[in-house]
Design an enzyme around this catalytic site. Structure first.
Site, PDB file in Angstrom:
ATOM      1  N   ASP A 190      28.375   7.093 -38.204  1.00 56.92           N
ATOM      2  CA  ASP A 190      27.174   7.020 -37.372  1.00 56.92           C
ATOM      3  C   ASP A 190      26.262   8.184 -37.731  1.00 56.92           C
ATOM      4  OD1 ASP A 190      25.259   6.682 -35.461  1.00 56.92           O
ATOM      5  OD2 ASP A 190      26.572   6.984 -33.733  1.00 56.92           O
ATOM      6  N   GLU A 218      26.231   3.129 -38.900  1.00 52.87           N
ATOM      7  CA  GLU A 218      25.445   2.898 -37.694  1.00 52.87           C
ATOM      8  C   GLU A 218      24.135   3.679 -37.753  1.00 52.87           C
ATOM      9  OE1 GLU A 218      26.085   3.498 -32.864  1.00 52.87           O
ATOM     10  OE2 GLU A 218      27.816   3.372 -34.216  1.00 52.87           O
TER      11      GLU A 218
END
Length: 364
Positions: A190, A218
């Site tokens: 992420d 992400e």
């Protein structure tokens, strides 16, 4: 069952270790808790974390939105008129998605109690147990490797690794984590909007060339840069998950229509609660797009509501609901059972929350 009052509290829960991302560092969960009371003995529970760097919602803003706008709008309404009640929450104030989410989940809690049915069964009952990943905060490579080993020893088989602080170090961070845990664990990363599209493609290519075998990345670029997100999605060797770019059902549909991401991340605090989250999940089903269900850094009340939704819908294929296991203690009574990676939904009516242990709630 008529709503008679909306009470607000603060709740502070320390974390096991500091939580670090490309956007912030946090040492404790400090949330606003909502208790919606009725003219019966029933009460519904909700919760909202102030996450200004993502949602724009501060603690004061959440309190003000609920106290000054949402509570007066819904007081006196009947819980059995669910649709008008939920629409009133969404329409009485713009933005303020965290405040809306907290009251929305409390209303679903009450409606489930009224019907004597758990919320997840009311919404679909796809399963009763889910498996979450666990987050590895961004740090020096050796620290992240130790945290990853600890997660593996606790039984986790999927790591969500934060990157984006000093992008030049990101490949070294991931290499250290992969070397520490071996090939058996899934690793998703992420970036929290930290990269440009060019950086994202360069870094992702380098990571895969090193054999890091990433499951997904992400939100690699800024939330507003849908063209850049689409560019990364088209050319990336790693599947792309949109997170901060998805605040509403309309956002999700636009991303799906543009093919700007391979998957979308639903978070109750971004979309304003279960009501809008269901619309995102339905859009994803129509467009053939899988969903992750995630959370902010939240304690158990609000994450429990997300668990109910995750257990209701099969289009939600990935789970990132580790907020409660990142906390050093759990003051919430009832609700889902968090047994490290395994989460079992409650079969009690509504959300199954019975209350909070003495000393944790401070009424505002």
């Amino acid at each position: 069952m008529k709503i008679t009052a909306v009470r607000l509290y603060t709740m502070d829960v320390p974390l096991r270790v500091p939580f670090r991302t490309a956007l912030r560092t946090v040492n404790a969960v400090s949330d606003i808790v909502v208790r919606v009371e009725t003219d019966t003995d029933a009460a519904g529970w909700g919760e909202a974390p102030p996450t200004a760097v993502i949602t724009g919602d501060t603690k004061g803003a959440i309190i003000g939105a609920i106290r000054d706008q949402i509570a007066p709008a819904i007081t006196g309404m009947e819980v059995d008129a669910l649709e008008p009640l939920l629409l009133k929450i969404q329409s009485c104030i713009v933005h303020n998605t965290s405040a809306k989410a907290a009251v929305d989940m409390a209303v679903y809690d009450l409606y489930g109690q009224l019907l004597n049915v758990p919320v997840y069964k009311m919404l679909g009952a796809a399963r009763s147990e889910i498996v979450t990943d666990i987050t590895i905060s961004v740090n020096d490579p050796d620290v992240m490797a130790k945290d990853a080993i600890n997660a593996k020893e606790r039984g986790y088989d999927t790591l969500k690794v934060k990157v984006g602080v000093n992008p030049d170090l990101d490949t070294a961070r991931l290499f250290a984590v992969r070397q520490a845990v071996g090939e058996d664990l899934r690793i998703r990363i992420d970036a929290n909007q930290a990269w440009t599209p060019h950086q994202a493609l360069r870094i992702l290519d380098a990571m895969q060339e090193k054999g890091l075998n990433l499951e997904l990345v992400e939100q690699p670029v800024k939330a507003a840069d849908l063209a850049g997100l689409a560019e990364v999605t088209k050319n990336s060797p790693v599947p792309v998950l949109a997170d901060e770019a998805v605040f509403s059902p309309q956002d999700a549909v636009k991303i799906m229509q543009m093919h700007a991401a391979d998957m979308v991340n639903i978070k109750l605090m971004k979309c304003g609660g279960i009501y809008n989250a269901l619309q995102i999940a339905e859009a994803a089903r129509v467009y053939g797009c899988e969903c992750m269900l995630g959370c902010m850094l939240e304690a158990k009340i609000s994450v429990n509501a997300a668990v109910e939704l995750a257990c209701a819908k099969s289009v939600i294929t990935r789970i990132d609901l580790d907020g409660p296991v990142l906390c050093s203690e759990d003051p919430v009574i009832g609700g889902a059972v968090f047994d490290e990676k395994r989460i079992r939904v409650s079969n009690a009516p509504g959300l199954g929350i019975q209350g909070v242990r003495e000393g944790y709630l401070k009424e505002i």
